[in-house]
Design an enzyme around this catalytic site. Structure first.
Site, short mmCIF file in Angstrom:
data_model
loop_
_atom_site.label_atom_id
_atom_site.label_comp_id
_atom_site.label_asym_id
_atom_site.label_seq_id
_atom_site.Cartn_x
_atom_site.Cartn_y
_atom_site.Cartn_z
NE ARG A 187 -2.42 1.02 3.68
CZ ARG A 187 -3.22 0.79 4.72
NH1 ARG A 187 -4.52 0.65 4.54
NH2 ARG A 187 -2.73 0.70 5.94
NE ARG A 241 6.65 26.24 3.55
CZ ARG A 241 5.74 26.63 2.65
NH1 ARG A 241 6.04 27.41 1.67
NH2 ARG A 241 4.50 26.17 2.74
CG HIS A 288 3.40 24.77 -2.80
ND1 HIS A 288 3.74 25.94 -2.20
CD2 HIS A 288 2.17 24.44 -2.33
CE1 HIS A 288 2.77 26.31 -1.39
NE2 HIS A 288 1.80 25.42 -1.44
CE LYS A 297 -0.29 30.77 5.11
NZ LYS A 297 -0.38 30.62 3.68
CD GLU A 317 -7.52 28.18 -1.79
OE1 GLU A 317 -6.94 29.15 -1.30
OE2 GLU A 317 -8.06 27.29 -1.10
N1 PMP Z 1 -4.50 30.13 -1.01
C1 PMP Z 1 -3.63 29.22 -0.52
C2 PMP Z 1 -4.04 27.78 -0.52
C3 PMP Z 1 -2.38 29.62 -0.04
O1 PMP Z 1 -1.51 28.72 0.47
C4 PMP Z 1 -2.02 31.01 -0.10
C5 PMP Z 1 -0.65 31.45 0.33
N2 PMP Z 1 -0.53 31.50 1.69
C6 PMP Z 1 -2.96 31.92 -0.58
C7 PMP Z 1 -4.20 31.45 -1.03
C8 PMP Z 1 -2.67 33.41 -0.59
O2 PMP Z 1 -2.72 33.88 0.73
P1 PMP Z 1 -1.88 35.18 1.23
O3 PMP Z 1 -2.34 36.33 0.40
O4 PMP Z 1 -2.28 35.31 2.67
O5 PMP Z 1 -0.44 34.90 1.00
#
Ligand code: PMP
Length: 286
Positions: A50, A99, A101, A147, A183
């Site tokens: 798995r 760090r 993505h 977050k 988003e």
């Molecule tokens: N959406 C997600 C999923 C995020 O990780 C971020 C970055 N932090 C944003 C939107 C934008 O948020 P911010 O303007 O607070 O950086």
């Protein structure tokens, strides 16, 4: 108590994993819990298969053979003198000093560790007379307003975009009307249509700090901003599209896959200018 980490036995209390391990910063990893009894590990092959299958899905290199893992697990169980026990195995994408993505396609050394410890104590009454349970909504996909470091879906989305030569993903969900945009992997989106600005409402998306600032400055500049559900179709038919985040600030979008836009469009340019000015003012105040 010992632990097994990346090919070595270490003291469990040793601080051995980097703060930048992606398991910690992005939830970018996998785990298994197996039941052990003396030198037997139950259903070892099933658990490892798995994990290996999921590692392949996530593109995390699976670092060892099953035989080697079993040998090391048994050694660990014996070192820790565990009779009735649990074996915990974790595999992460490894340490990533940037760090971001985006994970580097090469040179990622996965983190692999195992813990062996005595079985947790469960009240035997639960087996004798049955356990009590409570209904609770499944929130796993309803935590986007927070977050949290559970960023694995975002990591997959952004790496899909990178792999196709893009900068960011445009994430969507679906309802009876079709696909609607939520988003970005780490940003919020806006479109401009007939001089009006429209952005996805805060409905299980991150309330971005930049998003809120941009809405405010556009409104105080006399531009109408509407927050509501916005369909992907509307994005594709927009006059302008832009994304916003702390790191990207206000960034025009030139292409959604093959669909091209004027970038930066007029209102996007206004937003860029106003946001730049806001940052300058904020800096000036401190
Ligand atoms: N959406 C997600 C999923 C995020 O990780 C971020 C970055 N932090 C944003 C939107 C934008 O948020 P911010 O303007 O607070 O950086």
């Amino acid at each position: 108590m010992k632990a097994f980490l990346n090919g070595k036995f270490i003291e469990k209390k040793e601080k051995a994993i980097a703060l930048e391990d992606r398991g910690f910063t992005f939830g970018d990893g996998l785990f298994e819990v197996l039941r052990t009894k003396n030198s037997h590990i139950f259903f070892f092959e099933d658990h490892l298969l798995r994990m290996k299958y999921s590692a392949e899905f996530l593109g995390i290199p699976f670092p060892y053979s099953f035989d080697y893992i079993k040998e090391m697990a048994l050694e660990l169980i014996s070192l820790n003198k565990v009779n009735d026990g649990e074996l915990y195995i974790e595999l992460t994408r490894g340490t990533d000093l940037n760090r971001e993505h985006r994970y580097p396609s090469e040179d990622m050394q996965p983190t692999f560790f195992m813990l062996a410890f005595p079985l947790r104590q469960i009240d035997p009454e639960n087996w004798k007379h049955g356990a009590t349970v409570f209904p609770y909504p499944d929130l796993r996909h309803r935590l986007c307003e927070h977050k949290t470091i559970n960023l694995l879906p975002n990591v997959l989305a952004k790496n899909f975009a990178y792999a196709h030569g893009g900068y960011e993903a445009l994430m969507y969900r679906e309802d009876h009307m079709g696909k609607y945009v939520t988003e970005g992997g780490s940003s919020n989106y806006f479109i401009v249509k007939n001089g009006r600005v429209i952005t996805p409402e805060i409905d299980n998306i991150l309330p971005g700090i930049t998003r809120a600032k941009v809405i405010k400055i556009l409104k105080s500049h006399g531009i109408e901003v509407i927050e509501r559900r916005v369909y992907l179709e509307e994005f594709l038919n927009a006059d302008e599209v832009f994304l916003v985040s702390t790191v990207s600030k206000v960034m025009p979008v030139r292409k959604i896959a093959d669909r091209e836009f004027t970038a930066p469009g007029e209102i996007t340019m206004t937003a860029m200018k106003l946001y730049g000015r806001l940052m300058e003012e904020e800096k000036g105040r401190h």
